[in-house]
Design an enzyme around this catalytic site. Structure first.
Site, PDB file in Angstrom:
ATOM      1  CE1 TYR A  92     -36.573 -30.563  49.254  1.00 25.86           C
ATOM      2  CE2 TYR A  92     -35.179 -29.366  50.381  1.00 25.86           C
ATOM      3  CZ  TYR A  92     -36.132 -29.407  49.484  1.00 25.86           C
ATOM      4  OH  TYR A  92     -36.741 -28.379  49.071  1.00 25.86           O
TER       5      TYR A  92
ATOM      6  N   GLY B 289     -30.224 -25.334  36.715  1.00 30.69           N
ATOM      7  CA  GLY B 289     -28.896 -25.301  36.018  1.00 30.69           C
ATOM      8  C   GLY B 289     -29.397 -24.797  34.671  1.00 30.69           C
TER       9      GLY B 289
ATOM     10  CB  SER C 153     -35.618 -23.536  41.000  1.00 29.23           C
ATOM     11  OG  SER C 153     -35.805 -24.890  41.348  1.00 29.23           O
TER      12      SER C 153
ATOM     13  N   GLY D 139     -26.264 -22.146  31.470  1.00 32.26           N
ATOM     14  CA  GLY D 139     -25.906 -22.443  29.793  1.00 32.26           C
ATOM     15  C   GLY D 139     -25.539 -23.889  29.662  1.00 32.26           C
ATOM     16  CE  LYS D 140     -26.224 -28.191  35.024  1.00 32.77           C
ATOM     17  NZ  LYS D 140     -25.647 -28.393  36.296  1.00 32.77           N
TER      18      LYS D 140
ATOM     19  CG  LEU E 135     -31.435 -19.238  34.052  1.00 33.29           C
ATOM     20  CD1 LEU E 135     -32.258 -18.520  35.236  1.00 33.29           C
ATOM     21  CD2 LEU E 135     -31.672 -18.318  32.967  1.00 33.29           C
TER      22      LEU E 135
END
Length: 348
Positions: free
Chosen positions: A53, A242, A237, A246-247, A244
């Protein structure tokens, strides 16, 4: 904050695990350190990182950057090192961004932990994980074409012996406390468990695989293994990058969001995923739950031990996520979620 069993250790970890993979790219050092403070104050007691990372994107020149950010927090908060469980992961075969792409061996295991300890500015790592198997994995949408026929069982067994013996040495030296896997299969995990028992070496305590309302590959063989062998799932995840929240519905792509940066969210973007997400958003609305809270709290309805590794790009996102702790999803909502899963069982 609810707690879940930590493998077979008799210890527990919080139901939420602070993920760090955007620290150093999308998340600044200052915000990352604020997230550490806020998360620990909220009762989170496990933080997950990895030597490769940050991501978005992964680059050879930034490898280890996230561990350095965590290490800077550790150095500034030495008295708090025992307040949380620090988990990191070593890379195996890769595109030359870590150890020029070498596979996982006993030798690279030792090299990996030595590098991580230095960057993390600590004497020990609580949980040291193999980021993915040498023999390959069906995770990351590779399940559609997965073919294990080229594997050599004898090579795999010899590899496990080599790694477990080194892991045992590292435990004796106090450099790691526990051993875990990531992106593994039920067969692979069972073999690690069997070999560790045969050799009296460190036992697998956790498996870090993708798991969410939209990705439920864990629900059959791995769920059975998890329950019967006391292997805790660290679900990565859990918000499906992201999705879920709704964005991304109705064609929306917020600026600087993960979809804005890498397009298809690592193969997760599809027509079916938006249809499935819409059903879960409807369930959240019906039961007056924030979609984030529904997605995270639902994991605590599962019949196996699971801690959700979430990633918050910003402190504002973290505040929303922390509010999911102890949210209870009604049984009726779980039933509707299961019906939605049957309608869209594998949307990506």
């Amino acid at each position: 904050m609810r707690s879940v069993p930590f493998g077979s250790t008799g210890q527990t970890i919080s139901e939420l695990c602070l993920g760090t993979m955007t620290w150093g790219t999308q998340t600044s050092t200052e915000d990352a350190h604020r997230q550490m403070d806020m998360s620990l104050a909220a009762g989170i007691d496990i933080v997950d990182t990895a030597e490769m990372y940050p991501v978005n994107p992964v680059r050879a020149e930034t490898v280890g950057g996230t561990e350095k950010i965590v290490g800077e927090w550790n150095a500034a908060n030495k008295s708090r090192r025992g307040d949380y469980m620090l988990a990191t992961k070593m890379s195996g075969l890769n595109e030359r961004f870590v150890r020029v792409g070498q596979p996982i061996t006993g030798k690279t295991l030792r090299e990996g932990i030595e590098g991580s300890l230095k960057r993390l500015q600590t004497d020990y790592v609580d949980l040291y994980q193999l980021h993915w198997p040498n023999r390959g994995s069906y995770m990351f949408r590779q399940n559609w074409t997965y073919d294990p026929s080229g594997q050599s069982k004898s090579e795999t067994m010899a590899h496990m012996v080599d790694v477990l013996e080194t892991a045992g040495d590292l435990v004796e030296e106090g450099k790691i406390r526990y051993f875990g896997l990531s992106n593994e299969s039920a067969w692979g995990t069972a073999q690690w468990l069997r070999k560790s028992e045969e050799l009296a070496q460190p036992r697998v305590q956790t498996i870090q695989n993708e798991y969410s309302l939209l990705c439920r590959l864990f629900d059959t063989d791995l769920a059975e293994l998890s329950v019967n062998e006391d292997v805790t799932l660290l679900a990565f995840s859990p918000l499906a990058c992201g999705m879920l929240t709704g964005k991304y519905q109705d064609g929306a792509v917020p600026k600087d969001s993960r979809m804005d940066i890498n397009g298809d969210l690592g193969g997760r973007k599809s027509d079916s995923v938006f249809a499935a997400t819409a059903l879960y958003l409807e369930v959240a609305k019906k039961y007056a739950l924030d979609p984030v809270h529904l997605a995270l709290a639902w994991l605590q309805t599962r019949p196996f031990a699971v801690s959700s590794i979430f990633g918050a790009t910003t402190v504002e996102q973290l505040e929303v996520i922390l509010a999911s702790a102890d949210v209870v999803v009604p049984k009726e909502a779980v039933d509707e979620i299961n019906a939605a899963n049957r309608a869209h069982p594998m949307p990506y």
